[in-house]
Design a protein around this motif. Structure first.
Motif, PDB file in Angstrom:
ATOM      1  N   PRO A  47     -18.529  40.190  36.083  1.00  0.00           N
ATOM      2  CA  PRO A  47     -19.530  40.956  35.326  1.00  0.00           C
ATOM      3  C   PRO A  47     -19.847  42.292  36.003  1.00  0.00           C
ATOM      4  O   PRO A  47     -19.448  42.523  37.144  1.00  0.00           O
ATOM      5  N   ASN A  48     -20.593  43.143  35.321  1.00  0.00           N
ATOM      6  CA  ASN A  48     -20.990  44.432  35.902  1.00  0.00           C
ATOM      7  C   ASN A  48     -21.750  44.222  37.206  1.00  0.00           C
ATOM      8  O   ASN A  48     -22.570  43.321  37.313  1.00  0.00           O
ATOM      9  N   GLY A  49     -21.428  45.066  38.160  1.00  0.00           N
ATOM     10  CA  GLY A  49     -22.153  45.007  39.427  1.00  0.00           C
ATOM     11  C   GLY A  49     -21.772  43.849  40.311  1.00  0.00           C
ATOM     12  O   GLY A  49     -22.477  43.530  41.260  1.00  0.00           O
ATOM     13  N   SER A  50     -20.617  43.221  40.029  1.00  0.00           N
ATOM     14  CA  SER A  50     -20.247  42.048  40.817  1.00  0.00           C
ATOM     15  C   SER A  50     -19.517  42.422  42.106  1.00  0.00           C
ATOM     16  O   SER A  50     -19.287  41.571  42.951  1.00  0.00           O
ATOM     17  N   GLY A  51     -19.139  43.668  42.249  1.00  0.00           N
ATOM     18  CA  GLY A  51     -18.527  44.091  43.506  1.00  0.00           C
ATOM     19  C   GLY A  51     -17.049  44.438  43.412  1.00  0.00           C
ATOM     20  O   GLY A  51     -16.404  44.647  44.442  1.00  0.00           O
ATOM     21  N   LYS A  52     -16.528  44.561  42.210  1.00  0.00           N
ATOM     22  CA  LYS A  52     -15.093  44.839  42.052  1.00  0.00           C
ATOM     23  C   LYS A  52     -14.738  46.204  42.624  1.00  0.00           C
ATOM     24  O   LYS A  52     -13.821  46.337  43.443  1.00  0.00           O
ATOM     25  N   THR A  53     -15.481  47.220  42.189  1.00  0.00           N
ATOM     26  CA  THR A  53     -15.198  48.565  42.677  1.00  0.00           C
ATOM     27  C   THR A  53     -15.447  48.657  44.181  1.00  0.00           C
ATOM     28  O   THR A  53     -14.718  49.340  44.907  1.00  0.00           O
ATOM     29  N   THR A  54     -16.456  47.942  44.638  1.00  0.00           N
ATOM     30  CA  THR A  54     -16.745  47.968  46.070  1.00  0.00           C
ATOM     31  C   THR A  54     -15.576  47.408  46.874  1.00  0.00           C
ATOM     32  O   THR A  54     -15.224  47.951  47.931  1.00  0.00           O
ATOM     33  N   LEU A  55     -14.950  46.349  46.373  1.00  0.00           N
ATOM     34  CA  LEU A  55     -13.797  45.780  47.081  1.00  0.00           C
ATOM     35  C   LEU A  55     -12.662  46.804  47.146  1.00  0.00           C
ATOM     36  O   LEU A  55     -12.026  47.000  48.186  1.00  0.00           O
ATOM     37  N   PHE A  62     -12.958  54.116  51.413  1.00  0.00           N
ATOM     38  CA  PHE A  62     -14.160  54.878  51.085  1.00  0.00           C
ATOM     39  C   PHE A  62     -15.421  54.207  51.640  1.00  0.00           C
ATOM     40  O   PHE A  62     -16.308  54.874  52.147  1.00  0.00           O
ATOM     41  N   TYR A  63     -15.487  52.872  51.499  1.00  0.00           N
ATOM     42  CA  TYR A  63     -16.606  52.119  52.067  1.00  0.00           C
ATOM     43  C   TYR A  63     -16.041  51.047  52.971  1.00  0.00           C
ATOM     44  O   TYR A  63     -15.898  49.897  52.553  1.00  0.00           O
ATOM     45  N   PRO A  64     -15.711  51.388  54.210  1.00  0.00           N
ATOM     46  CA  PRO A  64     -15.078  50.403  55.089  1.00  0.00           C
ATOM     47  C   PRO A  64     -15.966  49.163  55.204  1.00  0.00           C
ATOM     48  O   PRO A  64     -17.194  49.287  55.261  1.00  0.00           O
ATOM     49  N   PHE A  94      -9.593  55.897  39.345  1.00  0.00           N
ATOM     50  CA  PHE A  94     -11.027  55.651  39.435  1.00  0.00           C
ATOM     51  C   PHE A  94     -11.589  55.179  38.094  1.00  0.00           C
ATOM     52  O   PHE A  94     -11.049  55.489  37.035  1.00  0.00           O
ATOM     53  N   GLN A  95     -12.686  54.447  38.203  1.00  0.00           N
ATOM     54  CA  GLN A  95     -13.357  53.948  36.997  1.00  0.00           C
ATOM     55  C   GLN A  95     -13.801  55.112  36.119  1.00  0.00           C
ATOM     56  O   GLN A  95     -13.570  55.115  34.919  1.00  0.00           O
ATOM     57  N   ASN A  96     -14.433  56.110  36.742  1.00  0.00           N
ATOM     58  CA  ASN A  96     -14.746  57.344  36.024  1.00  0.00           C
ATOM     59  C   ASN A  96     -13.651  58.324  36.397  1.00  0.00           C
ATOM     60  O   ASN A  96     -13.494  58.646  37.564  1.00  0.00           O
ATOM     61  N   GLU A 219     -10.288  44.895  35.222  1.00  0.00           N
ATOM     62  CA  GLU A 219     -10.338  45.092  33.777  1.00  0.00           C
ATOM     63  C   GLU A 219     -11.367  44.184  33.143  1.00  0.00           C
ATOM     64  O   GLU A 219     -11.507  43.019  33.517  1.00  0.00           O
ATOM     65  N   HIS A 220     -12.102  44.744  32.186  1.00  0.00           N
ATOM     66  CA  HIS A 220     -13.085  43.946  31.466  1.00  0.00           C
ATOM     67  C   HIS A 220     -12.507  43.314  30.211  1.00  0.00           C
ATOM     68  O   HIS A 220     -13.050  42.339  29.698  1.00  0.00           O
ATOM     69  N   HIS A 221     -11.441  43.886  29.689  1.00  0.00           N
ATOM     70  CA  HIS A 221     -10.856  43.333  28.462  1.00  0.00           C
ATOM     71  C   HIS A 221     -10.065  42.077  28.802  1.00  0.00           C
ATOM     72  O   HIS A 221      -8.960  42.166  29.342  1.00  0.00           O
TER      73      HIS A 221
END
Ligand SMILES: Nc1ncnc2c1ncn2[C@@H]1O[C@H](COP(=O)(O)OP(=O)(O)OP(=O)(O)O)[C@@H](O)[C@H]1O
Ligand SMILES: [Mg+2]
Lengths: 267, 357
Positions: A47-55, A62-64, A94-96, A219-221
Motif C-alpha cells: 500500500p501507499n507509504g509502505s516503504g517501497k520507494t525507501t527500499l 540516496f537514503y543509505p 523515479f516515481q515522479n 507497481e500498483h497495478h
C-alpha cells in the motif's frame, strides 16, 4: 541469454539483509530481507507509504540504510554515493518523472551514456578532432534504444512538452542506455491509460529479453504484477508481510488484510 | 522565403549535430565572420577600438560567465575578480619574460585555481549563500590586489602592459589588437557552442536541472560543479588578460571592481542565461545603453529641459542596469536571445504561425 546461463539461473544479483531505515522516529524499513535472482522480474508491492520507494532509495544510495547490508553481485553497496551505485551497473527510474527539463528527448537519452563517456572541456574545444567521434559512437547506441522503445517521433522535442506516458518511456530509455545489469522501475505505469500500460509492459519485456536484464519493479497495478513478475515481495508499514510467486503472494490473507486496512484503490 | 527549415534533412549524425544545421544560419555566421575580419578596412579607428574591440572582449567574458551561470546554473557575483586575477597574472608573467602565449595560459590557470578554491567553498551552499560567497571573493581579491604592492605596483598604481608578440606577430597597432580580441572571442564562442553539444555540457545541464537525477545516471554533481567553476574561471582569467593587453594596455584595480561584476551579470541575464548569441547581445546592450542614455540625458540637460548634477548623471546607467535586470527576470527570463529566437522562428515557418522546435 548466454551470460545469464553463465551466471547460473539461480545466481543472486542483489541481496538485502536486515535492512532498516529510520526517518527521525519513523522506521520506514524494518529489517527487510530480499534476494533477487539473475534474469528475473521481481515485483515490489504494498500500500501507499509502505516503504517501497525507501527500499529503492536505500539500494541506490540516496537514503543509505542505518542497519543491514546491501550486496550487488560480489560488492556491497552500503555507503556508496548514488553516482557510484550507477557506475556499478544499476539504473533506475523515479516515481515522479525525473527528466532534465531544459533538454531535448535525445539529449536526455544520451545522458544515459554518461558513464561510458569522457566528458571534458578540452575535448569539446577540439570537437572536430576529439569529441565528435565519441559523440557519434554513443549516438548510435542511443538510437538503438530509441528504436527499441519507439521514440523516433519525439526524438527532437523538448522533453517537457511530450505527454507524461512518453516521458516515462524516455526515462526508461535513459536508464537502458546505461546498459545496466540491474534495472529498478518505480511505478513506471502510474497515471497511464490501459493502452499506454500495455505498451510499457511490452517495452519492459522486450528490454529485459534484448539486454538480459534483471528487473526490480514497483507497481500498483496488480494485473501487471501477476502478468510479468516472477516473484514478488509485499511490504506493509516497512515490514515484509509476504513473499513468493506473484499470484500466491498477492492472495495471501495478510496482504489482502493490509490492502483492505488501507482501503486501497489499486488492489 | 529564403529562410526555411523544410527540405533540410540530415542523413548522418555528424551533420545533424552541426553547430548550425540550417544552411541559412551557416550563411549568416560566415557573413558575420567575414564582416568582423574585414572590419579594420571599413571602420574608422574610433569605432574599431572603442566600440567593436571592447564589445568582443566583453562578449567573451560574458560567455565565460554564462557557462557557469547559465549552463551549470551556479551564480557568480565576483567574476570581475576572476578577470582581475587573469589580467595581473598575465602582466607579471610577461614582465618576467614569459612568452605571451604561455602567460595567457598561466593567467587562465591562476584564475581557475583561485576561482576553484572559492568555488569549492561555495558549492557546499546554494542560491543566496553562493551569491554571498562569490561576493566575498570579489572583495577579498580586490583588497589583496590593492594592498599588496608586489601585485598592484603600489597604491593607485597603473601597470602598463609590456610589448608582446602573439605567435611571432607583434601585438601592436589598432588592427592587430583588434584581431587579438576577435580571435579570443571566436575561440570562446566555439568552445561554449561545442560544450553545449557534447557530454560535458549535458552533464553540467543535468546537474543544474536535477542533481539527484544526474547522480542516478552516474554524474558526480560536486565534480561537475567544480569543473564548471574551473572552466569558466579559466576563460574569465584569459578574458581579463586579453582585456588588459588588447584594450586597456594597462591595468588598475578599479577596472575590475564590484560594479564590473554586476555589469557582467547584467550582460548574461539581459542576453539570456546560457545563450551564446545572448552573451553578444547582452554585452552590446550593457555597453551601449549607458552611452546612449548618458548622451540623451546630457543633451537634455544642456538644452535646459532637465537639470541633473554630474553625480546623478554618473549613476543613471547603474540605475538602468538594476531596472533592466529586474525587468528581464520578471518579463523575459530568457533575455534578448529569446527575442531573437522568436524572430528567427517566425521566419522559419513563414507563412505559418507556429513552430514545434
Ligand atoms: N525523505 C523522507 N523523510 C521523512 N519521511 C520519509 C521520507 N521518505 C519517505 N518517508 C516516509 O517513509 C514511509 C515510506 O515511504 P515510501 O515513499 O517508501 O512509500 P511507498 O511505498 O513508496 O509509497 P507510494 O506507493 O505512495 O509510493 C512513509 O511513511 C513516508 O512518509
Ligand atoms: Mg513510492
Amino acid at each position: 541469454m548466454a551470460d545469464q546461463q553463465a551466471a547460473g539461473s539461480g545466481g543472486q544479483v542483489l541481496v538485502c539483509e536486515n535492512v532498516s531505515r529510520w526517518f527521525g522516529g519513523l522506521q520506514a524499513l524494518k529489517r527487510i530481507d530480499v534476494a533477487i535472482n539473475q534474469g528475473e522480474i521481481f515485483g515490489l508491492v504494498g500500500p501507499n507509504g509502505s516503504g517501497k520507494t525507501t527500499l529503492v532509495n536505500a539500494i541506490t544510495g540516496f537514503y543509505p540504510p542505518q542497519e543491514g547490508i546491501i550486496r550487488f553481485y560480489d560488492s556491497t553497496l552500503n555507503g556508496l554515493k548514488p553516482y557510484k551505485v550507477a557506475m556499478q551497473g544499476i539504473a533506475r527510474t523515479f516515481q515522479n518523472v525525473a527528466l532534465f527539463k531544459g533538454m531535448s528527448v535525445l539529449d536526455n537519452i544520451l545522458l544515459g551514456r554518461h558513464i561510458f563517456m569522457r566528458p571534458s572541456a578540452l575535448a569539446s574545444l577540439f570537437y572536430w578532432w576529439w569529441a565528435q567521434k565519441e559523440e557519434i559512437a554513443h549516438r548510435e547506441k542511443a538510437e538503438e534504444i530509441i528504436d527499441l522503445l519507439q521514440l523516433e517521433s519525439v526524438r527532437d522535442e523538448p522533453v517537457d512538452v511530450i505527454p507524461l506516458g512518453m516521458q516515462k518511456r524516455v526515462e526508461l530509455a535513459r536508464a537502458l542506455c546505461a546498459e545496466p545489469k540491474f534495472l529498478v522501475l518505480d511505478e513506471p505505469m502510474a497515471g497511464m491509460n490501459q493502452e499506454e500500460k500495455e505498451y510499457m509492459v511490452r517495452f519492459i519485456l522486450d528490454a529485459q529479453e534484448a539486454l538480459g536484464l534483471t528487473v526490480l519493479l514497483i507497481e500498483h497495478h496488480m494485473d501487471v504484477v501477476t502478468a510479468i513478475c516472477d516473484r514478488v515481495v509485499v511490504l506493509n508499514n516497512g515490514e515484509k508481510i509476504a513473499e513468493g510467486p506473484a499470484r500466491e503472494a498477492i492472495n495471501d490473507p495478510a496482504v489482502v488484510a493490509a490492502y483492505i486496512g488501507k482501503s486501497h484503490d489499486a488492489a | 522565403m529564403f529562410y526555411r527549415q523544410s527540405g533540410v534533412h540530415h542523413t548522418r549524425y555528424q551533420t545533424a549535430r552541426r553547430l548550425w544545421p540550417l544552411p541559412t544560419d551557416q550563411g549568416i555566421v560566415w557573413l558575420l565572420l567575414a564582416l568582423a575580419v574585414a572590419a579594420p578596412l571599413y571602420l574608422s579607428d574610433l569605432y574599431l577600438t572603442s566600440y567593436l574591440l571592447p564589445w568582443l572582449i566583453w562578449s567573451a567574458a560574458a560567455l565565460s560567465l554564462t557557462l557557469l551561470m547559465g549552463i551549470a546554473g551556479q551564480l557568480h557575483f565576483g567574476f570581475a575578480a576572476v578577470m582581475a586575477i587573469g589580467a595581473y597574472t598575465s602582466i607579471h608573467l610577461t614582465r618576467a619574460g614569459v612568452p605571451f602565449e604561455l602567460a595567457l595560459i598561466g593567467a587562465g590557470l591562476m584564475a581557475a585555481g583561485i576561482g576553484c578554491i572559492f568555488g569549492a567553498a561555495a558549492l557546499r551552499v546554494k542560491g543566496l549563500y553562493l551569491v554571498m560567497a562569490t561576493l566575498a571573493m570579489q572583495y577579498l581579491v580586490d583588497w589583496t590586489i590593492i594592498n599588496v604592492p608586489a601585485i598592484s605596483g603600489g597604491a593607485q598604481a597603473t601597470l602598463q602592459t609590456p610589448d608582446v608578440r602573439f605567435l611571432f606577430v607583434p601585438l601592436r597597432g589598432d588592427a592587430m589588437l583588434y584581431y587579438g580580441a576577435l580571435l579570443w572571442a571566436v575561440i570562446v564562442t566555439l568552445l561554449v557552442l561545442n560544450i553545449k553539444r557534447t557530454s560535458f555540457g549535458r552533464a553540467l545541464v543535468a546537474v543544474r536541472d536535477k542533481d539527484f537525477a544526474a547522480s542516478v545516471i552516474g554524474v558526480n554533481p560536486f565534480k561537475f560543479k567544480l569543473l564548471a567553476f574551473f572552466a569558466s574561471s579559466f576563460l574569465g582569467g584569459v578574458s581579463g588578460a586579453v582585456l588588459a593587453f588588447c584594450y586597456y594596455q594597462a591595468v588598475t584595480p578599479e577596472q575590475f571592481g564590484f560594479n564590473v561584476s554586476i555589469q557582467l551579470v547584467a550582460m548574461v541575464l539581459v542576453g539570456g542565461l546560457g545563450s551564446v548569441i545572448g552573451a553578444y547581445l547582452g554585452a552590446g546592450f550593457v555597453l551601449l545603453v549607458p552611452i546612449i542614455l548618458t548622451n540623451l540625458v546630457a543633451g537634455a540637460a544642456a538644452a535646459g529641459w532637465l537639470s541633473v548634477s554630474s553625480n546623478l548623471l554618473a549613476h543613471i546607467p547603474l540605475m538602468v542596469y538594476g531596472g533592466l535586470i529586474i525587468g528581464f527576470i520578471l518579463f523575459e527570463p530568457l533575455g534578448l536571445a529569446k527575442i531573437y529566437d522568436n524572430l528567427r522562428k517566425y521566419f522559419l515557418v513563414w507563412p505559418f504561425r507556429h513552430t514545434q522546435s
